[in-house]
Design a protein around this motif. Structure first.
Motif, PDB file in Angstrom:
ATOM      1  N   UNK A  99     -22.311 -23.276 -41.371  1.00  0.00           N
ATOM      2  CA  UNK A  99     -21.293 -21.908 -41.361  1.00  0.00           C
ATOM      3  C   UNK A  99     -20.067 -22.286 -41.953  1.00  0.00           C
ATOM      4  N   UNK A 100     -19.424 -21.291 -42.142  1.00  0.00           N
ATOM      5  CA  UNK A 100     -17.958 -21.365 -42.903  1.00  0.00           C
ATOM      6  C   UNK A 100     -16.856 -20.595 -42.351  1.00  0.00           C
ATOM      7  N   UNK A 101     -15.619 -20.809 -42.717  1.00  0.00           N
ATOM      8  CA  UNK A 101     -14.811 -20.089 -42.129  1.00  0.00           C
ATOM      9  C   UNK A 101     -14.942 -18.429 -42.394  1.00  0.00           C
ATOM     10  N   UNK A 102     -15.298 -18.184 -43.415  1.00  0.00           N
ATOM     11  CA  UNK A 102     -15.488 -16.602 -43.648  1.00  0.00           C
ATOM     12  C   UNK A 102     -16.384 -16.118 -42.617  1.00  0.00           C
ATOM     13  N   UNK A 103     -17.606 -17.008 -42.160  1.00  0.00           N
ATOM     14  CA  UNK A 103     -18.523 -16.456 -41.333  1.00  0.00           C
ATOM     15  C   UNK A 103     -17.736 -16.252 -39.947  1.00  0.00           C
TER      16      UNK A 103
END
Length: 212
Positions: A99-103
């Motif tokens: 998972x990523x900062x945007x998620x």
């Protein structure tokens, strides 16, 4: 709204130590283990309880990065193969559960992850600060963020830092030691916060701090 202290301990190499540190920081009931970025964010969602709770203190115990001149990818990872962690941006070979900062930002915007108006996040992984990841997390959460720019570990001693909460961030190898000596490369802890005008303030805390 109840204020929650939460520790998220990475699985894989050193997972028992991460879990023990989380228990010392916030207690066993509030310490959760994570095996992917997806699970890490799910624990934050569950702790927020549909907006009924807010996260006041968050510890993320994990591995992170070796010394890389110019900085690293950004994020935190499990002990072992680096494909399923929580990162700044996607990479070609990431697992579908990464998972990523945007998620993270989407879950915060939807109110599924909620932070208290005054909150603190501590990343214990090595060199998390050697990227824009702490600033990105700061902008999304609004929390004060503390991260290491060197090799982070509990302070040796009697009793040891993994009992007292005293942690070090130091030069971890010859290349990093040379960068510290010859290039004035900072290897300690950094505190990130937002000013009243929304600007990022970075404060160097030195090579030793108390995290719980």
């Amino acid at each position: 709204m109840a204020k929650i202290a939460l520790a998220l301990a990475a699985r894989g190499t050193d997972e028992e130590a991460f879990k023990a540190w989380g228990t010392r920081a916030v207690g066993a009931p509030n310490t959760k283990q994570w095996g992917s970025g997806k699970e890490l964010l799910t624990h934050m969602v569950n702790a927020s309880n549909g907006g009924g709770n807010c996260i006041e203190r968050l510890y993320i115990f994990s591995h992170a990065w070796p010394y890389i001149p110019g900085g690293n990818r950004g994020g935190v990872k499990l002990g072992g193969v680096d494909v399923a962690g929580f990162y700044s941006q996607p990479s070609l070979y990431d697992d579908t559960d990464a998972r990523y900062i945007n998620d993270f930002a989407q879950l915060v915007q939807e109110g599924k992850i909620t932070f208290c108006s005054t909150c603190k996040v501590i990343f214990t992984g090595c060199r998390v600060a050697s990227s824009q990841f702490p600033v990105e997390f700061l902008h999304v959460s609004g929390c004060q963020v503390i991260a290491s720019n060197g090799s982070s570990h509990p302070k040796p001693g009697t009793p040891p830092g993994d009992q007292t909460g005293q942690w070090l961030s130091t030069a971890g190898g010859w290349t990093e030691q040379q960068a510290k000596q010859n290039e004035n490369h900072y290897v300690g802890w950094i505190n990130y916060s937002l000013t009243s005008t929304g600007e990022v303030n970075e404060k160097r805390l030195g090579e030793e701090i108390k995290i719980w």
